[in-house]
Scaffold this motif. Structure first.
Motif, PDB file in Angstrom:
ATOM      1  N   HIS A  68       0.811  -1.217   0.000  1.00 43.06           N
ATOM      2  CA  HIS A  68       0.000   0.000   0.000  1.00 43.06           C
ATOM      3  C   HIS A  68       0.850   1.275   0.000  1.00 43.06           C
ATOM      4  CE1 HIS A  68      -3.475  -2.545   0.640  1.00 43.06           C
ATOM      5  NE2 HIS A  68      -2.891  -3.089   1.704  1.00 43.06           N
ATOM      6  N   PHE A 272      -6.715  -0.174   4.685  1.00 43.17           N
ATOM      7  CA  PHE A 272      -6.376   0.011   3.273  1.00 43.17           C
ATOM      8  C   PHE A 272      -7.109  -0.932   2.321  1.00 43.17           C
ATOM      9  CE2 PHE A 272      -2.708   1.425   5.818  1.00 43.17           C
ATOM     10  CZ  PHE A 272      -2.773   2.770   5.506  1.00 43.17           C
ATOM     11  N   GLU A 273      -7.845  -1.910   2.873  1.00 41.56           N
ATOM     12  CA  GLU A 273      -8.628  -2.809   2.035  1.00 41.56           C
ATOM     13  C   GLU A 273     -10.084  -2.876   2.471  1.00 41.56           C
ATOM     14  OE1 GLU A 273      -6.613  -6.624   1.948  1.00 41.56           O
ATOM     15  OE2 GLU A 273      -4.656  -5.643   1.764  1.00 41.56           O
TER      16      GLU A 273
END
Length: 290
Positions: A68, A272-273
């Motif tokens: 990321h 981040f997901e």
């Protein structure tokens, strides 16, 4: 001499940092800097547990850092200069004989000064970053939010804390906020902050020698997972009693106990997901090799 700039190289590194308020207590800051990371890209601060192993906690985030494009910053408060719970989890707030230290000397202000040193070096231009802490680091994180009027953190996860400072002015720090010179406005500010209590639902061991076992901690529950629920319920009740907002939340990580690596992976995926991975994904070292 105070370290005013921090400029970590690409990859893993550990740099010394001399905080202006603690010149005789040098810190080590462990970094991971992806080759493609640029000053506008995301920064994650990571607070280690009681083992003072900021290098391990930095390493727990390397996979996510590469995936990321994250700069990982792990301020490390070593036992030599920051001994015992008083010297880390409890922020050097209470000194010898119970005296409260000057507010500027509380360790909870140090991460913001580390960020300032990174900004001074041009490593990052971001004025808002993310904060994760596990175990003793979870204690550090939630007490930081309780005591700092302004922080550079846009989101913060306090993961698997051994016990909690309660949002009340009626109990002495570290059980509550009494004695710190904080008042109703500061309490309402902390309750309104969208703090995430991040809890592994298998963090249920009651015999761990590192589980805080003083009377105040035991009053919050027999194990860490119970204490996470206790503090959220306490915060909601306190906010309702005072007629103020409570924006705290609890996110459960299924199948995970007191595991800093797995909880780090879970936090990265959550941020981040937009998901919490399965226990099998979070603990790949435990998976059978095909």
């Amino acid at each position: 001499m105070t370290t005013l700039v921090l400029d970590p190289p690409v990859g893993r590194s550990a740099l010394s940092f001399i905080d202006a308020r603690h010149p005789q207590r040098p810190l080590e800051v462990n970094f991971y800097r992806p080759a493609r990371h640029r000053p506008q890209d995301e920064v994650v601060f990571v607070q280690h547990g009681m083992l003072r192993n900021g290098d391990d906690y930095r390493d727990f985030w390397i996979e996510a850092a590469e995936k990321h494009n994250l700069l990982i910053v792990a301020p490390t408060f070593g036992n030599d200069h920051f001994p015992k719970a008083e010297g880390y989890n409890n922020g050097l707030v209470v000194g010898e004989g119970g005296a409260i230290a000057a507010e500027g000397d509380w360790l909870y202000a140090v991460p913001a000064r580390v960020l300032a040193a990174l900004r001074q070096a041009g490593v990052t231009k971001r004025d808002k970053v993310r904060l994760f802490g596990h175990s003793a680091g979870g204690q550090f994180v939630h007490r930081l939010l309780a005591t700092q009027e302004q922080t550079p953190f846009e989101t913060a996860f306090a993961a698997n804390s051994g016990w909690y400072t309660l949002p009340t002015l009626e109990r002495r720090f570290p059980e509550g906020l009494d004695g710190l010179g904080l008042g109703e406005a500061e309490l309402a500010r902390w309750l309104a902050w969208p703090m995430v209590i991040f809890a592994g639902d298998q963090d249920i061991v009651t015999s761990d020698p590192n589980l805080p076992a003083q009377v105040e901690a035991l009053a919050q529950g027999p194990m860490r997972y119970a204490r996470a629920h206790f503090v959220l319920d306490f915060a909601k009740a306190e906010a309702a009693r005072r007629g103020v907002a409570c924006n705290w939340s609890l996110t459960t990580v299924p199948g995970i106990g007191h595991d800093g690596a797995a909880m780090s992976r879970a936090a990265a995926a959550c941020w981040f997901e937009g998901r919490i991975p399965t226990a099998e994904e979070l603990k790949p070292e435990a998976s059978p090799v095909a």
